[in-house]
Scaffold this active site. Structure first.
Site, PDB file in Angstrom:
ATOM      1  N   LEU A  92       0.885  -1.163   0.000  1.00 51.02           N
ATOM      2  CA  LEU A  92       0.000   0.000   0.000  1.00 51.02           C
ATOM      3  C   LEU A  92       0.920   1.208   0.000  1.00 51.02           C
ATOM      4  O   LEU A  92       1.884   1.263   0.773  1.00 51.02           O
ATOM      5  CB  LEU A  92      -0.873   0.029   1.261  1.00 51.02           C
ATOM      6  CG  LEU A  92      -2.212  -0.702   1.243  1.00 51.02           C
ATOM      7  CD1 LEU A  92      -2.855  -0.619   2.618  1.00 51.02           C
ATOM      8  CD2 LEU A  92      -3.145  -0.116   0.189  1.00 51.02           C
ATOM      9  N   ASP A  93       0.644   2.181  -0.886  1.00 57.93           N
ATOM     10  CA  ASP A  93       1.556   3.322  -0.936  1.00 57.93           C
ATOM     11  C   ASP A  93       1.482   4.119   0.366  1.00 57.93           C
ATOM     12  O   ASP A  93       0.552   3.993   1.153  1.00 57.93           O
ATOM     13  CB  ASP A  93       1.286   4.199  -2.162  1.00 57.93           C
ATOM     14  CG  ASP A  93      -0.075   4.864  -2.120  1.00 57.93           C
ATOM     15  OD1 ASP A  93      -0.293   5.710  -1.243  1.00 57.93           O
ATOM     16  OD2 ASP A  93      -0.924   4.547  -2.978  1.00 57.93           O
ATOM     17  N   LYS A  94       2.485   4.941   0.579  1.00 57.22           N
ATOM     18  CA  LYS A  94       2.639   5.665   1.841  1.00 57.22           C
ATOM     19  C   LYS A  94       1.409   6.488   2.197  1.00 57.22           C
ATOM     20  O   LYS A  94       1.006   6.558   3.364  1.00 57.22           O
ATOM     21  CB  LYS A  94       3.872   6.566   1.750  1.00 57.22           C
ATOM     22  CG  LYS A  94       4.126   7.406   3.001  1.00 57.22           C
ATOM     23  CD  LYS A  94       5.344   8.294   2.814  1.00 57.22           C
ATOM     24  CE  LYS A  94       5.570   9.199   4.011  1.00 57.22           C
ATOM     25  NZ  LYS A  94       6.748  10.086   3.833  1.00 57.22           N
ATOM     26  N   ASP A  95       0.777   7.106   1.204  1.00 65.39           N
ATOM     27  CA  ASP A  95      -0.343   8.001   1.462  1.00 65.39           C
ATOM     28  C   ASP A  95      -1.662   7.260   1.667  1.00 65.39           C
ATOM     29  O   ASP A  95      -2.652   7.873   2.072  1.00 65.39           O
ATOM     30  CB  ASP A  95      -0.500   8.989   0.302  1.00 65.39           C
ATOM     31  CG  ASP A  95       0.711   9.892   0.156  1.00 65.39           C
ATOM     32  OD1 ASP A  95       1.331  10.210   1.186  1.00 65.39           O
ATOM     33  OD2 ASP A  95       1.048  10.259  -0.983  1.00 65.39           O
ATOM     34  N   SER A  96      -1.691   5.957   1.384  1.00 68.12           N
ATOM     35  CA  SER A  96      -2.917   5.174   1.532  1.00 68.12           C
ATOM     36  C   SER A  96      -2.929   4.446   2.866  1.00 68.12           C
ATOM     37  O   SER A  96      -1.899   4.272   3.513  1.00 68.12           O
ATOM     38  CB  SER A  96      -3.049   4.174   0.386  1.00 68.12           C
ATOM     39  OG  SER A  96      -3.086   4.834  -0.859  1.00 68.12           O
TER      40      SER A  96
END
Length: 269
Positions: A102-106
């Site tokens: 999961l990307d950092k912002d998610s």
């Protein structure tokens, strides 16, 4: 434990994938009962396996964790630029590796396990395992937008059209999307290609596993039928609809990145 191939044993112990296990063996870094191991050999419960002169502890129990990754936490094990890394945040007592980023912002559901073989099966895009997300957008969600997302979106930066998926409107600025592939920042890229900005993104389900009331930063260990079903379903290969040929290359690169994350021997074991 009955005798199994050594590369499978290394994967079950969370050391690496089967493919990377063969590489470890071929490079002379694995010994069985004091002797150099051979690719393709089998080991049983009484065999003593060592990697880089460190004993490999067999796993009496499979470990799979359902973790609610908060936004701001990076899915990585080693990155000197990452302020918060998932393995440090979770602080589990044994080495576990995440299955799918999961990307950092998610935020949202992240599965972690000590079973490298399971991770590889879950990561393989051609297996078509479902992942469901709730997305909040800056502009109102329209039926035309949902239909275009569901049909597949061409991503020029990746030279690929995404696989058909399911979408469902949940509010004026909110929709659910269920994917069977895992291209890098896929949902954000799809929305951007359709001139839609993502404000918030959360993964709420992987296969049949859900957040189940977890709060950000919390995790639970899967047990019983929930765990058994995960292992059964991970073996099942669905037949997703075909998309552009470049898709396979993108997913293979994602799988290779995951395999690389699994392959290094943890010096603290």
């Amino acid at each position: 434990m009955e005798e199994i191939r050594l590369n499978k044993y290394l994967a079950q112990c969370g050391i690496c994938s089967r493919r990377d296990g063969d590489k470890l063996i071929a490079s002379g870094r694995v010994r069985v009962n004091g002797a150099m191991a051979d690719v393709g050999m089998r080991v049983g419960p009484d065999d003593r396996v060592m990697v880089d002169d460190k004993p490999v502890a067999g796993k009496d129990r499979r470990t799979v964790l359902a973790y609610y990754k908060p936004a701001g936490v990076t899915c990585t094990e080693k990155d000197r630029f990452a302020e918060r890394m998932v393995t440090e945040e979770i602080g589990y007592s044994e080495r576990v590796t995440y299955a799918g980023r999961l990307d950092k912002d998610s935020e949202g559901l992240l599965l972690l396990s000590n079973d490298g073989d399971l991770i590889q099966r879950m990561m393989k895009g051609s297996n078509g395992h479902e992942k469901e997300y709730v997305v909040r957008t800056r502009l109102p969600v329209t039926q035309d937008f949902l239909e275009k997302m569901a049909a597949g979106v061409y991503l020029p930066e990746l030279h690929v059209k995404t696989r058909p998926c399911r979408t469902e409107k949940k509010g004026t600025h909110t929709f659910h999307i269920t994917l069977t592939q895992g291209l890098n920042r896929q949902i954000r890229r799809m929305c951007r290609a359709l001139s839609m900005d993502v404000v918030h993104l959360k993964r709420i389900r992987v296969m049949h596993i859900t957040l189940s009331g977890l709060k950000p930063g919390e995790y639970r260990r899967l047990e019983g039928e929930e765990l058994d079903r995960l292992y059964r379903d991970s073996e099942c290969v669905k037949e997703p609809e075909a998309s552009a040929p470049a898709e396979a290359g993108q997913e293979n690169r994602s799988e290779r990145r995951q395999a690389k994350a699994c392959k290094s021997w943890n010096a603290d074991r």
